[in-house]
Design a protein around this motif. Sequence first.
Motif, mmCIF file in Angstrom:
data_model
loop_
_atom_site.group_PDB
_atom_site.id
_atom_site.type_symbol
_atom_site.label_atom_id
_atom_site.label_comp_id
_atom_site.label_asym_id
_atom_site.label_seq_id
_atom_site.Cartn_x
_atom_site.Cartn_y
_atom_site.Cartn_z
ATOM 1 N N VAL A 121 2.637 -18.459 6.960
ATOM 2 C CA VAL A 121 3.403 -17.445 7.686
ATOM 3 C C VAL A 121 3.020 -16.080 7.128
ATOM 4 N N ALA A 122 3.001 -15.073 7.989
ATOM 5 C CA ALA A 122 2.720 -13.707 7.530
ATOM 6 C C ALA A 122 3.584 -12.725 8.299
ATOM 7 N N ALA A 123 3.881 -11.601 7.664
ATOM 8 C CA ALA A 123 4.603 -10.509 8.310
ATOM 9 C C ALA A 123 4.202 -9.222 7.609
ATOM 10 N N SER A 124 4.321 -8.120 8.326
ATOM 11 C CA SER A 124 4.017 -6.829 7.723
ATOM 12 C C SER A 124 4.810 -5.743 8.427
ATOM 13 N N SER A 125 4.764 -4.564 7.854
ATOM 14 C CA SER A 125 5.446 -3.422 8.460
ATOM 15 C C SER A 125 4.675 -2.911 9.675
ATOM 16 N N SER A 147 0.857 -1.174 0.000
ATOM 17 C CA SER A 147 0.000 0.000 0.000
ATOM 18 C C SER A 147 0.901 1.233 0.000
ATOM 19 N N ASN A 148 0.310 2.408 0.089
ATOM 20 C CA ASN A 148 1.139 3.614 0.074
ATOM 21 C C ASN A 148 2.017 3.726 1.315
ATOM 22 N N LYS A 149 1.522 3.248 2.454
ATOM 23 C CA LYS A 149 2.271 3.377 3.704
ATOM 24 C C LYS A 149 2.921 2.082 4.162
ATOM 25 N N GLU A 150 2.260 0.968 3.980
ATOM 26 C CA GLU A 150 2.690 -0.298 4.581
ATOM 27 C C GLU A 150 3.021 -1.318 3.497
ATOM 28 N N ILE A 151 3.627 -2.432 3.931
ATOM 29 C CA ILE A 151 3.879 -3.564 3.046
ATOM 30 C C ILE A 151 3.567 -4.835 3.825
ATOM 31 N N TYR A 152 2.859 -5.750 3.183
ATOM 32 C CA TYR A 152 2.409 -6.985 3.809
ATOM 33 C C TYR A 152 2.883 -8.153 2.956
ATOM 34 N N VAL A 153 3.237 -9.265 3.610
ATOM 35 C CA VAL A 153 3.689 -10.443 2.877
ATOM 36 C C VAL A 153 3.154 -11.694 3.576
ATOM 37 N N GLN A 154 2.759 -12.674 2.765
ATOM 38 C CA GLN A 154 2.241 -13.938 3.275
ATOM 39 C C GLN A 154 2.880 -15.094 2.515
ATOM 40 N N ARG A 171 4.629 -11.013 -6.850
ATOM 41 C CA ARG A 171 4.769 -9.591 -6.539
ATOM 42 C C ARG A 171 3.450 -8.834 -6.595
ATOM 43 N N GLY A 172 2.361 -9.517 -6.909
ATOM 44 C CA GLY A 172 1.030 -8.928 -6.814
ATOM 45 C C GLY A 172 0.740 -7.804 -7.785
ATOM 46 N N GLY A 173 1.332 -7.816 -8.955
ATOM 47 C CA GLY A 173 1.058 -6.786 -9.949
ATOM 48 C C GLY A 173 1.949 -5.567 -9.829
ATOM 49 N N CYS A 174 2.748 -5.473 -8.797
ATOM 50 C CA CYS A 174 3.677 -4.360 -8.628
ATOM 51 C C CYS A 174 4.938 -4.629 -9.433
ATOM 52 N N LEU A 175 5.576 -3.578 -9.874
ATOM 53 C CA LEU A 175 6.828 -3.743 -10.597
ATOM 54 C C LEU A 175 7.924 -4.175 -9.638
ATOM 55 N N TYR A 176 8.889 -4.909 -10.148
ATOM 56 C CA TYR A 176 9.978 -5.429 -9.313
ATOM 57 C C TYR A 176 11.069 -4.374 -9.180
ATOM 58 N N HIS A 177 10.804 -3.368 -8.352
ATOM 59 C CA HIS A 177 11.817 -2.385 -7.985
ATOM 60 C C HIS A 177 11.334 -1.685 -6.731
ATOM 61 N N GLY A 178 12.199 -0.946 -6.109
ATOM 62 C CA GLY A 178 11.811 -0.216 -4.909
ATOM 63 C C GLY A 178 11.561 -1.129 -3.729
ATOM 64 N N THR A 181 11.771 1.653 2.137
ATOM 65 C CA THR A 181 12.554 0.608 1.495
ATOM 66 C C THR A 181 13.338 -0.199 2.531
ATOM 67 N N ASP A 182 13.902 0.492 3.522
ATOM 68 C CA ASP A 182 14.625 -0.209 4.589
ATOM 69 C C ASP A 182 13.689 -1.093 5.394
ATOM 70 N N ILE A 183 12.495 -0.595 5.673
ATOM 71 C CA ILE A 183 11.512 -1.362 6.444
ATOM 72 C C ILE A 183 11.046 -2.574 5.642
ATOM 73 N N ALA A 184 10.889 -2.429 4.318
ATOM 74 C CA ALA A 184 10.503 -3.553 3.471
ATOM 75 C C ALA A 184 11.572 -4.640 3.515
ATOM 76 N N ASN A 185 12.837 -4.257 3.537
ATOM 77 C CA ASN A 185 13.929 -5.220 3.644
ATOM 78 C C ASN A 185 13.834 -5.968 4.963
ATOM 79 N N LEU A 186 13.523 -5.269 6.040
ATOM 80 C CA LEU A 186 13.371 -5.890 7.352
ATOM 81 C C LEU A 186 12.180 -6.843 7.382
ATOM 82 N N VAL A 187 11.077 -6.494 6.713
ATOM 83 C CA VAL A 187 9.909 -7.373 6.625
ATOM 84 C C VAL A 187 10.271 -8.645 5.867
#
Length: 118
Positions: free
Chosen positions: A52-56, A34-41, A95-102, A69-75
């Motif tokens: 397993v799940a984790a998020s920011s 999302s604009n603020k957070e990132i979620y992964v399952q 990657r859920g339709g998002c481009l593979y960068h950032g 970007t740093d927080i996404a790396n930690l997630v």
Amino acid sequence: MGLSKTERRQRIKRRIRKVSFGTAARPRLSVFRSNKEIYVQVIDDNSGVTLVAASSRDKEIADVKGTKTDIANLVGKTVAEKAIKAGVETVAFDRGGCLYHGRVKSLAEGAREAGLKF
């Protein structure tokens, strides 16, 4: 008239999901940004279970200061550690339709650094 941003993302998402399917042996690592957070399952699509799940927004990650970007790396590192504890070593990356960068790329690199293979 061309595609809007959301239509383009939905088209990419459908194309990825055609080939990316999670099994018990090789579950799917699904990313939502999302604009603020990132979620992964980590999902087993055969049984329809999230392994397993984790998020920011997790407590240990939400207190960390840094760029998104740093927080996404930690997630990515967090979900990889949880997945390895659960017995999952290899995953199919969705990657859920998002481009593979950032942030998506940073999350994937963090998961690879922590020992997850995809």
